[in-house]
Structures are given as C-alpha cells and as structure tokens.
Design a protein around this motif. Structure first.
Motif, mmCIF file in Angstrom:
data_model
loop_
_atom_site.group_PDB
_atom_site.id
_atom_site.type_symbol
_atom_site.label_atom_id
_atom_site.label_comp_id
_atom_site.label_asym_id
_atom_site.label_seq_id
_atom_site.Cartn_x
_atom_site.Cartn_y
_atom_site.Cartn_z
ATOM 1 N N ARG A 95 0.827 -1.215 0.000
ATOM 2 C CA ARG A 95 0.000 0.000 0.000
ATOM 3 C C ARG A 95 0.855 1.255 0.000
ATOM 4 O O ARG A 95 0.477 2.264 -0.598
ATOM 5 C CB ARG A 95 -0.958 -0.038 1.181
ATOM 6 C CG ARG A 95 -1.941 -1.212 0.995
ATOM 7 C CD ARG A 95 -3.235 -1.176 1.691
ATOM 8 N NE ARG A 95 -3.775 0.100 1.972
ATOM 9 C CZ ARG A 95 -4.311 0.412 3.159
ATOM 10 N NH1 ARG A 95 -4.363 -0.475 4.128
ATOM 11 N NH2 ARG A 95 -4.814 1.602 3.355
ATOM 12 N N THR A 100 -0.093 5.205 -0.353
ATOM 13 C CA THR A 100 -0.630 5.492 0.984
ATOM 14 C C THR A 100 0.501 6.016 1.872
ATOM 15 O O THR A 100 1.612 5.488 1.845
ATOM 16 C CB THR A 100 -1.249 4.221 1.601
ATOM 17 O OG1 THR A 100 -2.214 3.678 0.702
ATOM 18 C CG2 THR A 100 -1.909 4.521 2.937
ATOM 19 N N SER A 101 0.227 7.036 2.645
ATOM 20 C CA SER A 101 1.263 7.652 3.481
ATOM 21 C C SER A 101 1.617 6.773 4.682
ATOM 22 O O SER A 101 0.823 5.932 5.117
ATOM 23 C CB SER A 101 0.797 9.016 3.988
ATOM 24 O OG SER A 101 -0.181 8.853 5.005
ATOM 25 N N GLN A 104 -0.900 7.390 7.511
ATOM 26 C CA GLN A 104 -2.158 6.680 7.307
ATOM 27 C C GLN A 104 -1.981 5.182 7.578
ATOM 28 O O GLN A 104 -2.819 4.556 8.221
ATOM 29 C CB GLN A 104 -2.690 6.905 5.887
ATOM 30 C CG GLN A 104 -4.035 6.247 5.623
ATOM 31 C CD GLN A 104 -5.143 6.776 6.522
ATOM 32 O OE1 GLN A 104 -5.167 7.947 6.892
ATOM 33 N NE2 GLN A 104 -6.066 5.908 6.882
ATOM 34 N N LEU A 105 -0.887 4.599 7.112
ATOM 35 C CA LEU A 105 -0.635 3.173 7.340
ATOM 36 C C LEU A 105 -0.489 2.890 8.835
ATOM 37 O O LEU A 105 -1.026 1.896 9.339
ATOM 38 C CB LEU A 105 0.620 2.723 6.581
ATOM 39 C CG LEU A 105 0.463 2.657 5.072
ATOM 40 C CD1 LEU A 105 1.814 2.471 4.397
ATOM 41 C CD2 LEU A 105 -0.504 1.554 4.670
ATOM 42 N N GLU A 108 -3.971 2.899 10.335
ATOM 43 C CA GLU A 108 -4.772 1.741 9.935
ATOM 44 C C GLU A 108 -4.285 0.435 10.549
ATOM 45 O O GLU A 108 -5.081 -0.445 10.844
ATOM 46 C CB GLU A 108 -4.784 1.630 8.408
ATOM 47 C CG GLU A 108 -5.596 2.717 7.739
ATOM 48 C CD GLU A 108 -5.615 2.584 6.231
ATOM 49 O OE1 GLU A 108 -5.402 1.476 5.707
ATOM 50 O OE2 GLU A 108 -5.836 3.623 5.564
#
Length: 129
Positions: A95, A100-101, A104-105, A108
């Motif tokens: 991802r 995806t930053s 953000q990872l 999540e």
C-alpha cells in the motif's frame, strides 16, 4: 512464554518472580534496578545462597560465560508481543508503494508513523519479502 522461573501472585495485581521474592526475604531491600541472578544456572531455584544481586551487564556477561546466548530469536508472529503479522507487513509495504502515506498506514495498522517508516524501510521485519 515459559521461562522456567517460578512466579506467583499476591493480591489481584502483584506478580512476583519466586527467586526475587526469596532474595528479598533473605537480604531485605534490593538496590534500585537490581536483578537477582543465579549462580546455579537453574531458573527455578530460590535458595538464597544460589542467588546474587547484579545488573544488566552482569546478567549478559553471565549469559555469555554460560553459553546461553544462542537462544532462538522469536521474531514476527512467533514473538507473542508482535502487533502485526507477516501478511500485514506485506500489505503495508504494498500500500505504501501504491501511494498510501506512512501516517495513514500507521493509523490503519495500529502502530506509530515511526514504526510504519521502519517497516517500509526494511529496518523492522526486514526478513519479510
């Protein structure tokens, strides 16, 4: 993880290592940050004459002297403190490569941005392809 060290509880939250409790009873108060080490190399032993007070340096030196440093490395999901699985690591890297930053990872997957960065860079979980 079973270590061979005896443990017992006092009250609802106090868990003691048996050899530490034995040393406390025999010697009184331990030095701040002190470890209780075994002369006999038997983790289950609680005999005060087999115990001595030391620090991390003493404990590591004893481990090397007794050739106990070749224990298997418990990494990944074999380590009971791991927050992620190998599949999650692969997904996180995939991802990230998709845009995806790290922040953000981290959110999540329930880890910090710094942890996500280390995983992406291969510093953490580096053996996972």
């Amino acid at each position: 993880m079973k270590t061979g060290y005896g443990r017992f509880g006092i009250g609802s939250t106090n868990v003691w290592q048996a050899h530490r409790f034995s040393a406390l009873l025999a010697w009184g108060q331990l030095s701040p940050g002190a470890l209780v080490l075994h002369r006999c190399d038997n983790p289950a032993c609680v005999r005060p004459e087999h115990l001595y007070e030391g620090n991390n340096f003493d404990n590591n030196a004893d481990m090397v002297t007794r050739n106990r440093f070749n224990l298997p490395l418990l990494r990944g999901t074999k380590n009971n403190q791991a927050k992620l699985t190998e599949d999650q690591i692969r997904e996180m890297r995939k991802r990230f490569n998709g845009g995806t930053s790290r922040t953000q990872l981290g959110r999540e997957f329930g880890v910090s941005r710094q942890t996500a960065s280390g995983i992406i860079a291969g510093k953490g979980w580096g053996w996972v392809e």
